[in-house]
Enzyme design. Structure first.
Site, PDB file in Angstrom:
ATOM      1  N   CYS A 234       0.812  -1.225   0.000  1.00  0.00           N
ATOM      2  CA  CYS A 234       0.000   0.000   0.000  1.00  0.00           C
ATOM      3  C   CYS A 234       0.843   1.271   0.000  1.00  0.00           C
ATOM      4  O   CYS A 234       0.335   2.351  -0.300  1.00  0.00           O
ATOM      5  CB  CYS A 234      -0.941   0.012   1.198  1.00  0.00           C
TER       6      CYS A 234
ATOM      7  N   HIS B   5      -3.473   7.099   2.669  1.00  0.00           N
ATOM      8  CA  HIS B   5      -3.879   5.805   2.119  1.00  0.00           C
ATOM      9  C   HIS B   5      -5.210   5.428   2.764  1.00  0.00           C
ATOM     10  O   HIS B   5      -5.367   5.489   3.982  1.00  0.00           O
ATOM     11  CB  HIS B   5      -2.811   4.754   2.435  1.00  0.00           C
TER      12      HIS B   5
ATOM     13  N   ASN C  19     -10.175  -0.226   0.206  1.00  0.00           N
ATOM     14  CA  ASN C  19      -8.712  -0.165   0.234  1.00  0.00           C
ATOM     15  C   ASN C  19      -8.179  -0.659  -1.114  1.00  0.00           C
ATOM     16  O   ASN C  19      -8.260  -1.838  -1.417  1.00  0.00           O
ATOM     17  CB  ASN C  19      -8.209  -1.039   1.383  1.00  0.00           C
TER      18      ASN C  19
END
Ligand code: UT7
Length: 332
Positions: A118, A259, A289
């Site tokens: 990520c 994020h 996500n």
């Protein structure tokens, strides 16, 4: 890290792409033992986009890359470097960056992938910026693209509800220091490598062994609760590090684009940094996500909605498998 250079990189164009198909919390209520109420209250996610048959990480990365070039007004021939961040590669060999090069027409670009989960997009920006700072490259493309749905275990209720697919891309161009990207920091702690992992599909548990597939090893696994705690601490610290490095106080930041992993993580980080909630950009309710695609997709939205404006001081912060964490401070 010392950051005394005459040159830096600025984002000259930004493109994003989300696949059309949507998975809602109601869809998950039919698939696993969960509820819209649990997912919303624990994560803040309501729906996510996922690829359909015929789409893959390459097809969505190509679309985002084309949009970024159009937004920057650069021709494909001008792009000298492509750094593609993904945790969900098109195939192990060759790199996804190499696979998409012909479709993007960036025939003069050196192309490679990086794996930082990520945090991958911010890792990619940092790496490409180094090429620009040294003068080796004048125009670079960085893509964060993921098809997490292809690696998600849809029988594991603790992870499957989190992930979505998407792609975001930027064109970076050389700029005088003091403009564009002001500061960037990356960190890794591999002692937590098993917090977020896909154990199967590689050298240790190769994909061509039936037992590995039966044991559901080629799927993303996460120690969610432990990850959560490290995430809050790490994102906060790395954001503070780039602010201090740039000599900027948090009140000068116009927009924080984190994020988009979990609403509670983002809220806790915002609070610790001392950021007013209206300065924190959120879109995870609609996209979930999307790992390395998360920040560029959110930035594109913030621009289109008139929230991210020219001249704004923007803080980006990410966290993911590795464990990795990173932050970037830039003048938009
Ligand atoms: O992208 C970068 C890195 N990833 C992250 O940053 C994610 C970090 N972690 C998280 O976002 C959260 O840990 C989760 C959303 C994954 C889980 O939330 P949590 O508050 O940490 O829950 P938990 O794992 O402690 O589980 C609490 C309970 C458990 O039940 P018991 O053992 O208390 O009976 C789970 O089995 O919630 C249960 N549970 C669910 N219940 C309904 C787990 N998933 C679900 C679900 N629906 N989907």
């Amino acid at each position: 890290m010392h950051d005394k250079h005459e040159l830096t990189a600025r984002i000259a164009g930004l493109g994003a792409f989300l696949p059309e198909r949507v998975l809602t919390n109601q869809d998950f209520e039919r698939m696993v033992d969960t509820s819209d109420e649990w997912i919303m209250s624990r994560t803040g996610i309501r729906e996510r986009h996922v690829v359909s048959e015929g789409e893959s990480v390459a097809t969505i990365a190509i679309e985002a890359g084309k949009r970024a070039m159009a937004d920057a007004g650069v021709s494909p021939e001008e792009v000298e470097l492509l750094v593609l961040a993904t945790a969900t590669v098109e195939q192990p060999i060759p790199s996804t960056a190499a696979i998409i090069q012909p479709a993007l027409g960036i025939k003069n670009a050196t192309c490679f992938d990086i794996a930082a989960a990520c945090s991958g997009f911010l890792y990619g920006i940092h790496v490409a910026r180094q090429f620009i700072i040294t003068g080796e490259v004048k125009t670079a493309m960085v893509i964060g693209a993921e098809t997490l749905s292809r690696y998600t275990d849809y029988t594991d209720r603790a992870t499957c509800i989190l992930f979505g697919d998407g792609a975001g891309a930027v064109i970076l161009k050389a700029a005088p220091a003091g403009e564009g990207i002001l500061r960037s920091a990356l960190h890794t702690d591999g002692t937590y490598a098993d917090f977020i992992q896909m154990p199967g599909g590689g050298s240790k548990y190769p994909p061509n062994v039936k037992e590995h597939i039966d044991a559901r090893l080629p799927f993303i696994k996460m120690r969610g609760n432990e990850t959560f705690k490290v995430a809050v601490r790490s994102i906060t610290e790395v954001c503070q590090e780039v602010l201090v490095g740039a000599g900027v106080t948090i009140d000068k930041v116009d927009l924080f684009v984190p994020h988009q992993a979990n609403l509670r993580i983002i809220a806790a980080v915002g609070e610790r940094l001392g950021l007013a909630p209206e300065k924190v950009y959120l879109n995870l309710e609609r996209v979930g996500n999307t790992s390395s695609a998360s920040i560029p997709v959110a930035m594109r939205e913030a621009i289109d909605r008139g929230i991210l404006k020219r001249g704004d001081l923007v803080l980006l912060g990410a966290f993911g498998g590795g464990l990795t964490w990173a932050a970037t401070l830039l003048r938009w």
